[in-house]
Design a protein around this motif. Structure first.
Motif, PDB file in Angstrom:
ATOM      1  N   THR A   1      -5.860   0.871  -0.257  1.00 38.88           N
ATOM      2  CA  THR A   1      -6.119   0.360  -1.515  1.00 38.88           C
ATOM      3  C   THR A   1      -7.363   0.074  -1.878  1.00 38.88           C
ATOM      4  OG1 THR A   1      -6.157  -1.733  -0.318  1.00 38.88           O
ATOM      5  CG2 THR A   1      -3.907  -1.022  -1.138  1.00 38.88           C
TER       6      THR A   1
ATOM      7  N   ALA B   1       0.808  -1.313  -0.026  1.00 38.51           N
ATOM      8  CA  ALA B   1      -0.129   0.070  -0.066  1.00 38.51           C
ATOM      9  C   ALA B   1       0.798   1.450   0.005  1.00 38.51           C
ATOM     10  CB  ALA B   1      -0.891  -0.119   1.305  1.00 38.51           C
TER      11      ALA B   1
ATOM     12  N   LYS C   1      -6.405   6.501  -5.662  1.00 36.42           N
ATOM     13  CA  LYS C   1      -5.412   6.610  -6.495  1.00 36.42           C
ATOM     14  C   LYS C   1      -4.134   5.900  -6.176  1.00 36.42           C
ATOM     15  CE  LYS C   1      -6.464  10.944  -8.623  1.00 36.42           C
ATOM     16  NZ  LYS C   1      -5.939  12.295  -8.845  1.00 36.42           N
ATOM     17  N   ASN C   2      -4.191   4.919  -5.277  1.00 41.05           N
ATOM     18  CA  ASN C   2      -3.202   4.004  -4.871  1.00 41.05           C
ATOM     19  C   ASN C   2      -2.940   3.110  -6.052  1.00 41.05           C
ATOM     20  OD1 ASN C   2      -1.441   2.025  -3.785  1.00 41.05           O
ATOM     21  ND2 ASN C   2      -2.048   2.925  -1.743  1.00 41.05           N
ATOM     22  N   ALA C   3      -1.616   3.089  -6.425  1.00 38.74           N
ATOM     23  CA  ALA C   3      -1.433   2.019  -7.639  1.00 38.74           C
ATOM     24  C   ALA C   3      -1.550   0.599  -7.238  1.00 38.74           C
ATOM     25  CB  ALA C   3       0.121   2.325  -8.237  1.00 38.74           C
TER      26      ALA C   3
ATOM     27  N   THR D   1      -2.344   5.666   2.351  1.00 35.63           N
ATOM     28  CA  THR D   1      -3.681   5.653   1.471  1.00 35.63           C
ATOM     29  C   THR D   1      -4.071   4.265   1.297  1.00 35.63           C
ATOM     30  OG1 THR D   1      -2.599   7.613   0.271  1.00 35.63           O
ATOM     31  CG2 THR D   1      -4.431   6.404  -0.791  1.00 35.63           C
TER      32      THR D   1
ATOM     33  N   MET E   1       1.959  -2.753 -10.244  1.00 27.35           N
ATOM     34  CA  MET E   1       2.294  -3.189  -9.022  1.00 27.35           C
ATOM     35  C   MET E   1       2.222  -5.043  -9.136  1.00 27.35           C
ATOM     36  SD  MET E   1       2.437  -1.021  -6.612  1.00 27.35           S
ATOM     37  CE  MET E   1       2.442  -2.059  -5.255  1.00 27.35           C
TER      38      MET E   1
ATOM     39  N   ILE F   1       4.108   1.439  -1.254  1.00 23.54           N
ATOM     40  CA  ILE F   1       4.730   1.577  -2.507  1.00 23.54           C
ATOM     41  C   ILE F   1       3.605   2.127  -3.495  1.00 23.54           C
ATOM     42  CG2 ILE F   1       5.482   0.263  -4.416  1.00 23.54           C
ATOM     43  CD1 ILE F   1       6.442  -1.916  -2.387  1.00 23.54           C
ATOM     44  N   GLY F   2       2.356   1.703  -3.388  1.00 21.24           N
ATOM     45  CA  GLY F   2       1.347   2.270  -4.226  1.00 21.24           C
ATOM     46  C   GLY F   2       0.987   3.592  -4.320  1.00 21.24           C
ATOM     47  N   ARG F   3       1.159   4.271  -2.967  1.00 15.64           N
ATOM     48  CA  ARG F   3       0.987   5.649  -2.976  1.00 15.64           C
ATOM     49  C   ARG F   3       2.333   6.469  -3.116  1.00 15.64           C
ATOM     50  NH1 ARG F   3       2.595   7.874   2.192  1.00 15.64           N
ATOM     51  NH2 ARG F   3       2.564   6.210   3.672  1.00 15.64           N
ATOM     52  N   ALA F   4       3.243   5.805  -3.474  1.00 15.44           N
ATOM     53  CA  ALA F   4       4.411   6.670  -3.871  1.00 15.44           C
ATOM     54  C   ALA F   4       4.193   7.526  -4.818  1.00 15.44           C
ATOM     55  CB  ALA F   4       5.569   5.728  -3.854  1.00 15.44           C
TER      56      ALA F   4
ATOM     57  N   LEU G   1       3.390   3.156 -12.146  1.00 15.83           N
ATOM     58  CA  LEU G   1       3.962   1.743 -11.469  1.00 15.83           C
ATOM     59  C   LEU G   1       3.108   0.613 -11.933  1.00 15.83           C
ATOM     60  CD1 LEU G   1       5.897   0.624  -9.810  1.00 15.83           C
ATOM     61  CD2 LEU G   1       4.833   1.355  -7.882  1.00 15.83           C
TER      62      LEU G   1
END
Lengths: 415, 415
Positions: free
Chosen positions: B242, A334, B51-53, B240, A346, A336-339, A344
């Motif tokens: 997921t 989570a 917007k989390n990847a 953030t 995932m 990493i995903g908001r960086a 990106l």
């Protein structure tokens, strides 16, 4: 708490660099809280300072003076940061420098002041002025350990690193560059810092000296390179100090010249000293029960590697999971995903905790079990390795967990 | 812990929108953890997602389906986020939708799935499939309160907001726009969220319905504007989710038309509902003992106002000081100083805590005393107002303190 590294390392004194400590009674009566350092004539000096827009008075004074002269003295007090103190703070820092100038008969601009401690209170300047003569009297090339203790705030341990090493070089005065015999130099440094640690081109406070002979420009280059592999790669809480400073002094007393020919060898050793000092700050990080290494590999570029590394390193949810030895990889994903990096995917991300593959292509690895994760998290030193599958850039950041001890220390700090 | 707002508010049902809950036993046997919502035909639906990847499987499925049709059903489970679950997670979400489609004889693409709970574990899909018939059987316009309870995870309280209000409008079927009589519509919503709260164009999970008649495009505009004053202005820990989703349904059953002429009145009421729900998430934030409003005023532009507000709101050192009711303004200044904005002159910064001027022009205000700061910090609701003296943009962000309870909740989350 603190993790690893219990004993104070063996220190090699640096010829031409003396340290003297004294007790000024700034916050507590019974401890040494004042350090003066004397720099031999003809030394070179490089320094990096905090990039926090809210910087302390001594930082402003030191920056200005450094622009004019190579300094002859450094003075450090703990217990009070002299930050948020306006014009009076500047005057207080200048008065400290002026007193040393008067006692030692140098120009006041040749004294650089450094402060660390609580923000927003005026410096008890008279206490410092009164204690300066004893600190100067104590000046000694063997003063490192006493100084390392005297600059601490919430730190629980003194931090030092010292190396004597051979590098290919020639002695000043000769010109036999081509033969490059092995010659010996010394690098010794101390540091303080355990909270408000996210150095921004510098660290909390660190003073390093070498007896190598090196010009100012090259010294600054070496320090910048080394800081970017060490002090600029650590974070406790993402908060950046108002007083960060990293100073490197080269006295030249060994007669060994560092120039373009042997620069890389010098720089590698300096980096090693800086990494040891920076890691010691993290191992002594406020409330730290874990020493956490975050490696981001296969990134497209430096910026995105650091963005991912710091987002994970500073995620409160990742940090509390680390404190509880919980391999909660969902929180790592989570974060990493908001960086803030673009496009990106995932589903290409792999994550290792120590040697255990936890996440493979964006989901729990087929071989992974909660038990394996739990075992991996029990160690005091934990490495989280994140592979992004986007390029070939790798960066490493060191951080701590977040636990009750961090909250306790920072809730009680001013009481 | 949680701060303020103890009682569940009075709810106005929304004609054409039904909610049914059931117990699937996903994480605990004894609680309702499954909600189905039925949307009347000819409704409009707008939704904003994380917007989390690293987004959860149901988010992907819901996004795709929403692009094809106006949905007829929403289904929400708590106890499992269905995130980091790869292709199997997608299939699990699709199976849930397909089952509702089969039971209600709609197209499976007209069912949107939502999940919240632990990351990285596969959805116990069979449990959900088995419980769906009871949830559907329970569908009722009075199902709001049961649904509000059933979507919670670490939340300690259900969150709802409901308003009946008059707006100038005409009834569908007439065309007397010019007379604009006052007509009544209803707006009712529920939300869940207390950790991993930094919505990025959305919130944890929130479902809002109105009986107004409004087209999809205008509904989406209203939701985006309202989110930017509410769900996009809250943070607990900067992490953030997921699974964030914010859904707004307009059934049109009141016959009252919302169009460009009365849009602003509708939007203001929607914003008020969203702010109440968003603030309720913060008041119930993990470990929250304080409800903290950060106002950044006189900024040059939106970006820098938000950068300063979030840097202060997410500073672990500021948050621990807030938890300890310590008016440690030095930490606030240090956080402002590290915010990534250019050429900030800290000597122009003023800071108020509630009505007390603490920092004036970058240093402690002359009138300020520790006692005054201490008194200002004792209240459960604290406003920190930061004036930058650079322009005329102002932004507000809501957050919590950081204390032992946050660490306890997040260290123990999976055990």
């Amino acid at each position: 708490m603190a993790t690893g590294l219990d004993s104070f390392p063996k220190i090699y004194p640096v010829s031409g660099f003396k340290l003297g400590t004294a007790s000024a009674g700034i916050k507590e009566i019974s401890r040494n809280d004042l350090v003066v350092m004397q720099i031999a004539e003809n030394s070179a000096v490089a320094a990096l300072f905090t990039k926090n827009a809210f910087c302390a008075a001594p930082i402003e004074v030191a920056r200005n003076s450094l622009a004019k002269h190579v300094p002859s003295y450094l003075v450090v007090n703990t217990g009070n940061a002299n930050a948020g103190t306006g014009a009076r703070g500047i005057r207080d820092a200048q008065m400290t420098c002026a007193k040393i100038a008067e006692l030692t008969e140098v120009d006041a601009d040749k004294v650089l002041p450094f402060s660390t401690g609580v923000i927003g209170e005026y410096l008890p300047t008279q206490l410092i002025l009164d204690a300066l003569p004893s600190a100067i009297e104590a000046l000694n090339e063997d003063g490192w350990e006493a100084a390392a203790w005297s600059i601490l705030t919430t730190d629980t341990r003194p931090k030092a690193s010292s190396k004597r090493f051979a590098i290919p070089s020639y002695h000043a005065g000769t010109s036999e560059v081509t033969t490059s015999p092995e010659t010996h130099i010394t690098l010794t440094g101390i540091a303080k810092g355990s909270g408000m640690i996210k150095p921004n081109m510098a660290t909390m406070l660190s003073f390093i000296a070498t007896d190598a002979s090196i010009d100012n420009e090259l010294l600054h280059r070496a320090l910048t390179l080394a800081a970017n592999k060490s002090f600029n790669r650590i974070t406790v809480d993402g908060d950046t100090s108002t007083n960060d400073a990293l100073v490197l002094v080269a006295t030249g007393h060994s007669g060994v010249v560092v120039d373009e020919l042997n620069f890389s060898q010098f720089q590698a050793n300096l980096e090693s000293v800086c990494v040891e000092l920076a890691q010691a700050c993290i191992r002594d990080g406020e409330g730290a029960a874990k020493f956490v290494t975050i490696v981001v590999a296969n990134a497209l570029n430096l910026d995105e590697a650091l963005e991912v590394a710091y987002t994970v390193a500073e995620s409160p949810l990742v940090k509390t999971a680390l404190g509880a030895s919980d391999a909660n990889w969902g929180r790592i994903m989570a974060a990493i995903g908001r960086a803030e990096i673009t496009h990106l995917d995932m589903e290409k991300v792999d994550i290792y905790i120590n040697d255990t593959l936890v996440v493979h292509q964006g989901q729990r690895s087929a071989d992974y079990s909660e038990e394996a994760g739990s075992i991996a998290m029990q160690t005091e030193d934990i490495e989280i390795k994140i592979l992004l599958d986007r390029g070939d850039v790798s960066q490493t950041v060191w951080t701590t967990d977040l636990g009750h001890e961090y909250v306790r220390i920072n809730a009680d700090y001013r009481t």
